[in-house]
Design an enzyme around this catalytic site. Structure first.
Site, PDB file in Angstrom:
ATOM      1  N   GLU A 127      40.167  44.094  17.594  1.00 19.94           N
ATOM      2  CA  GLU A 127      41.287  45.040  17.519  1.00 19.94           C
ATOM      3  C   GLU A 127      40.786  46.477  17.336  1.00 19.94           C
ATOM      4  OE1 GLU A 127      43.373  43.305  18.828  1.00 19.94           O
ATOM      5  OE2 GLU A 127      45.085  43.256  17.484  1.00 19.94           O
ATOM      6  N   THR A 180      47.951  50.972  22.729  1.00 16.48           N
ATOM      7  CA  THR A 180      48.222  51.010  21.290  1.00 16.48           C
ATOM      8  C   THR A 180      47.673  52.294  20.675  1.00 16.48           C
ATOM      9  OG1 THR A 180      48.233  48.609  21.162  1.00 16.48           O
ATOM     10  CG2 THR A 180      47.846  49.774  19.113  1.00 16.48           C
TER      11      THR A 180
END
Ligand code: HSE
Length: 297
Positions: A127, A180
């Site tokens: 991530e 993101t």
């Protein structure tokens, strides 16, 4: 020496729980094949379905896998095949599915030396590569299934939350990509006490509703006063899709992760399908390409 796995898509934030709440979808996700090798390191030998890098250090599964290998006494390495069905940048945890899948499968092939919490930490490195921030609200539910709460990041403390039996998710994905990292950059770094009070009231309400199967309480708590007003401007027709989803009987509706996907939670599959139809109609009317899924949680 080889394992084939399903890697679920996930909805992070679940309206009120930015960076702390997430849920896994039962029937939307990728597939991966992971193989133990005598050669050191991680190799991504196949990647289909999405145009993503296969160099180990550029790939979230590669980076998460290396984080696990660094802590392991395995002398060899692993080969990974990734069959993507989740679109990158769609807001349903594409990167988390790959990083979590890699470390979960590797751990199985090594005879499970690592705890779930350690696996979450390794997957978070994926991530970090994908979004610049090692958030755990997609990888935790991808690993543990159902709903999860990141009670704390330092030290990492993950709590598994029960899922009411009749809860279904509808997810509609307008065919645009939102990174993101971009949708995090537009957020404010501080909030007012007033907004904080509303938000933690809703987080508590949602958790209580999930524990007691109180669908109305779940619905009342699916509210986000902080992130949604800022991010929703990136999503075509967001307000209308939400209005129609709620009108069709959804308990609540909001942005899935960092968007652009929009999710709704419903009691019962029948309602979730009616909600899907209502959301679909909005995009048909305004001419936005989309795909839509209904899934058990
Ligand atoms: N909590 C993260 C965010 C999830 O909203 O930026 C990203 O999928």
């Amino acid at each position: 020496n080889e394992i084939r796995i399903f890697c679920p898509a996930t909805i992070a934030n679940v309206s009120c729980g930015f960076d702390v709440l997430g849920l896994a979808l039962d029937s939307v996700g990728d597939e991966m094949v992971v193989r133990k090798t005598t050669e050191k390191g991680i190799k991504i030998t196949k990647l289909t379905g999405q145009d993503l890098p296969t160099e180990t250090l550029q790939n979230v599964a590669g980076v998460a896998g290396l984080a696990l290998l660094a802590e392991s006494d395995h002398v060899g390495g692993f080969e990974i095949e990734i069959y993507k069905k989740i679109k990158a940048g769609s807001g349903i945890g594409s990167s988390a599915a790959s990083s979590t899948g890699a470390v979960w499968a590797m751990n199985q092939l090594l005879g499970s030396p690592f705890t779930n919490l350690e696996l979450v930490k390794f997957a978070m490195e994926g991530e970090r590569l994908a979004s610049g921030v090692a958030h755990a609200d997609n990888v935790a539910p991808a690993l543990l299934g159902g709903f999860t709460l990141v009670r704390s990041y330092q030290p990492l403390d993950i709590v598994k939350i029960p899922t009411p039996p009749e809860l279904y998710a509808t997810v509609i994905h307008p065919q645009i990509e939102v990174r993101t990292s971009d949708s995090r950059r537009i957020l404010k770094t501080s909030i007012s006490l007033e907004d904080g009070i509303k938000q933690w009231g809703n987080v508590g309400g949602l958790i209580a509703g999930l524990f007691t199967n109180d669908y109305d309480l779940i619905g009342r708590s699916l509210v986000d006063h902080i992130i949604e007003p800022i991010r929703s401007i990136l999503i075509p027709g967001f307000d209308k899709v939400k209005e129609e989803a709620l009108g069709a009987g959804a308990l609540g509706c909001g942005i899935s992760g960092s968007g652009p996907s929009i999710f709704a939670l419903s009691k019962g599959k029948k309602t979730a399908l009616v909600v899907a139809e209502a959301m679909r109609k909005v995009y048909e009317k305004i001419g936005v390409d989309y795909d839509v899924h209904v899934s058990k949680i």
